[in-house]
Design a protein around this motif. Structure first.
Motif, short mmCIF file in Angstrom:
data_model
loop_
_atom_site.label_atom_id
_atom_site.label_comp_id
_atom_site.label_asym_id
_atom_site.label_seq_id
_atom_site.Cartn_x
_atom_site.Cartn_y
_atom_site.Cartn_z
N LEU A 120 46.32 31.21 32.96
CA LEU A 120 45.63 31.64 34.19
C LEU A 120 45.90 30.66 35.31
O LEU A 120 45.01 29.93 35.75
CB LEU A 120 44.13 31.76 33.91
CG LEU A 120 43.80 32.92 32.95
CD1 LEU A 120 42.34 32.90 32.56
CD2 LEU A 120 44.15 34.26 33.59
N ALA A 139 47.78 34.25 38.61
CA ALA A 139 46.97 35.02 37.67
C ALA A 139 45.51 35.05 38.13
O ALA A 139 44.85 36.09 38.06
CB ALA A 139 47.07 34.41 36.27
N GLN A 149 45.04 37.39 40.90
CA GLN A 149 45.02 38.77 40.38
C GLN A 149 43.66 39.09 39.77
O GLN A 149 43.12 40.17 39.95
CB GLN A 149 46.11 38.95 39.33
CG GLN A 149 47.50 38.97 39.92
CD GLN A 149 48.58 39.17 38.87
OE1 GLN A 149 48.32 39.01 37.69
NE2 GLN A 149 49.77 39.51 39.31
N GLN A 150 43.11 38.09 39.05
CA GLN A 150 41.79 38.28 38.45
C GLN A 150 40.76 38.58 39.54
O GLN A 150 39.93 39.47 39.40
CB GLN A 150 41.34 36.99 37.75
CG GLN A 150 42.04 36.70 36.48
CD GLN A 150 41.15 37.02 35.29
OE1 GLN A 150 41.12 38.14 34.85
NE2 GLN A 150 40.42 36.05 34.79
N GLU A 163 41.03 41.97 40.69
CA GLU A 163 40.49 42.96 39.76
C GLU A 163 38.98 43.02 39.79
O GLU A 163 38.39 44.07 39.64
CB GLU A 163 40.92 42.61 38.34
CG GLU A 163 42.36 42.97 38.09
CD GLU A 163 43.02 41.94 37.21
OE1 GLU A 163 42.31 41.28 36.44
OE2 GLU A 163 44.24 41.79 37.32
N TYR A 164 38.37 41.86 39.95
CA TYR A 164 36.91 41.84 39.90
C TYR A 164 36.29 42.33 41.20
O TYR A 164 35.19 42.87 41.21
CB TYR A 164 36.41 40.43 39.58
CG TYR A 164 36.33 40.17 38.10
CD1 TYR A 164 35.11 40.07 37.46
CD2 TYR A 164 37.49 40.05 37.34
CE1 TYR A 164 35.04 39.85 36.09
CE2 TYR A 164 37.43 39.83 35.98
CZ TYR A 164 36.19 39.73 35.35
OH TYR A 164 36.13 39.52 34.01
#
Lengths: 288, 239
Positions: free
Chosen positions: B184, B188, B191-192, B195-196
């Motif tokens: 991560l 990454a 991107q997380q 997404e959240y």
């Protein structure tokens, strides 16, 4: 001086301009498709049997078939021939590519939830599933409670990731999480014994088992950890395009054509349509 | 473009911590890989210029293999394939018991790949030293290793600082590929956040700005190094 200029340029290119993805006509997506003569479909590459690549690296699946119905309806609506352009998407890219106008229709295994509806819109429900755990039969894991001290792979950006994390945190367990990019990689991690379990929507787990080298080694276990109604994804604030899609799907539901499409993709997995899904098909069969 | 901009998500505690943690991993991977790359790259680069044909052949093979296979593929091979090729116990240790397997794998893959690129620069640096200097060293009675130690390496290493700068920047950028094996790092984590929060554009903008800042700092460090190692009249600006 040079650096100051560089930072200025960077600032200007980054935030202060929005790409002119498509003209803001009344028909948004329909106008865009009419102008370019092509409809861009975002598809998943390893969501068996919804959207995946066949032996010839062509996208096929249950969602793709339903999308093709919509493509036909759009072609009829615009009264012109359309070419279909396929763009592969994954859980991390699908929302952004829809929001920025790259893809017009997403055909995969996407859960319709309200947080996502801040950025995208959905067609009627085409499948109902939820998170379960895939593991080796000899792992001793029978439910989420057995994950304590074990390693589990989770696909980044999925509703399943959050469902499992929430269950793990609620039980105060110590679980090693390996973030993976998609289902294929999650399955690879499980097959190579890097992890003890992989969690995603139960139907996809059956798909993964059917495609694995030793299907008898694996089992889907535990209770549903989440409720995941799937739907095809479209752009937000574009009711004209949405309506064409809704009409096309309602016709498929109403005519019973959906049963043939369902059987084609799910019979090989031995998964009959459950009553909840049948009800969803009935509810989606709106009158003209 | 119908997108709801919301820059404040970047400053919510949880997401800010993610960005900071991602920044930490990015810098750790890049600097660790750089250490591996400099050591192996220097040895292999020198090896490609020595009179001994066997050593030259081994080093040339190393460079061709690691330079020509895409880094992404190398990451996958180290992560997924190598543990399967080893004896079962070792493979199991690599997959389960090795501390931070994603980090170690990423550092090794990135380090060995970058080493092959540095090796080529070291070789080129050595080959640009005028042959007269080598001849003069031999005439002075220096043997091969002394010629390298006192003449070739001091000159060539100073000359390749500018190309090494871009390699140093590249190692930071290439570290983002570590996300494909589940590390991560900064990309990454952004991107997380996307997404959240579904505020992807803000998250990636933040990552972009952080990468640019890392690059600027790295460039400044290398420029200082360049200034101190410059040979007057050889390369670069006077100053």
């Amino acid at each position: 001086m040079f650096i100051k200029n560089m930072l200025l340029t960077a600032a200007v290119t980054l935030g202060l301009s929005t790409p002119a993805a498509f003209a803001d006509g009344h028909g948004g997506t329909l106008d865009k498709i009419a102008a370019s003569g092509e409809i861009v479909i975002g598809h998943r590459e390893s969501s068996v049997p919804f959207a995946y690549l066949d032996e010839n690296q062509q996208p096929v699946g249950y969602s793709i078939d339903l999308c093709m119905k919509i493509v036909e309806a759009v072609a009829a609506e615009l009264d012109q021939e359309l070419t279909v352009k396929y763009v592969p998407v994954n859980p991390k890219t699908r929302i952004a590519l829809m929001a920025n106008g790259t893809i017009d229709l997403e055909c995969g295994s996407t859960t319709n939830n309200l947080t996502r509806q801040q950025q995208v819109e959905y067609m009627p429900v085409t499948f109902v599933t939820g998170t379960k755990i895939l593991t080796r039969k000899d792992s001793g894991i029978n439910s989420v409670a057995d994950l304590d001290g074990k390693a589990v792979a989770l696909a980044q950006g999925t509703t399943n990731e959050r469902a499992v994390m929430a269950a793990v945190e609620a039980a105060g367990m110590d679980v090693k999480v390996l973030p993976v990019r998609d289902h294929a990689e999650g399955m690879l991690s499980l097959e190579t014994d890097r992890v003890d379990a992989y969690a995603t929507d139960h139907i996809l787990l059956y798909g993964l088992i059917s495609k694995s080298k030793n299907p008898d080694d694996f089992a889907v276990v535990g209770e549903f950890l989440s409720f995941d109604p799937y739907a095809l994804m479209v752009r937000r604030d574009d009711s004209a395009f949405e309506l064409v899609g809704k009409k096309a799907l309602a016709a498929v539901f109403r005519s019973g054509e959906i049963d043939a499409i369902y059987s084609k993709w799910f019979d090989p997995l031995g998964v009959p349509a459950d009553p909840l899904l049948k009800a969803a098909f009935k509810l989606g069969a709106l009158p003209e | 473009m119908n997108y709801n901009w919301n820059w404040s998500v970047l400053f919510e505690e949880q997401y800010l911590n993610w960005l900071i943690s991602g920044f930490g991993w990015t810098v750790s991977v890049a600097l660790s890989a750089w250490c591996i790359a400099i050591v192996i790259g220097a040895l292999v680069g020198v090896g490609k210029t020595v009179p001994n044909g066997v050593i030259r052949g081994i080093c040339a093979t190393y460079v061709e293999i690691f330079r020509n296979v895409p880094l992404l593929v190398q990451m996958f091979i180290w992560y997924f394939a190598v543990p399967e090729l080893l004896p079962a116990d070792w493979g199991r240790w690599m997959k389960r018991d090795m501390p931070n397997p994603e980090f170690v794998t990423a550092v090794v893959a990135l380090g060995l790949y970058t080493a092959s690129r540095i090796a080529e620069q070291v070789r080129a640096g050595i080959e640009t030293v005028p042959p007269g200097l080598t001849a003069a060293a031999t005439a002075h009675g220096l043997n091969v290793s002394q010629t390298y130690r006192y003449v070739l390496l001091p000159i060539s290493f100073r000359m390749i600082v500018p190309p090494l700068t871009s390699e140093f920047l590249t190692v930071f950028k290439n570290s983002s590929l570590a996300l494909t094996i589940g590390l991560l790092e900064l990309t990454a984590q952004s991107q997380q956040i996307a997404e959240y929060t579904f505020q992807g554009f803000e998250a990636f903008t933040a990552a972009t700005v952080i990468y640019v800042c890392i690059a600027l700092i790295a460039t400044i460090i290398m420029q200082v190094l360049e200034k101190y190692t410059r040979i007057p009249g050889y390369v670069g600006k006077e100053g």
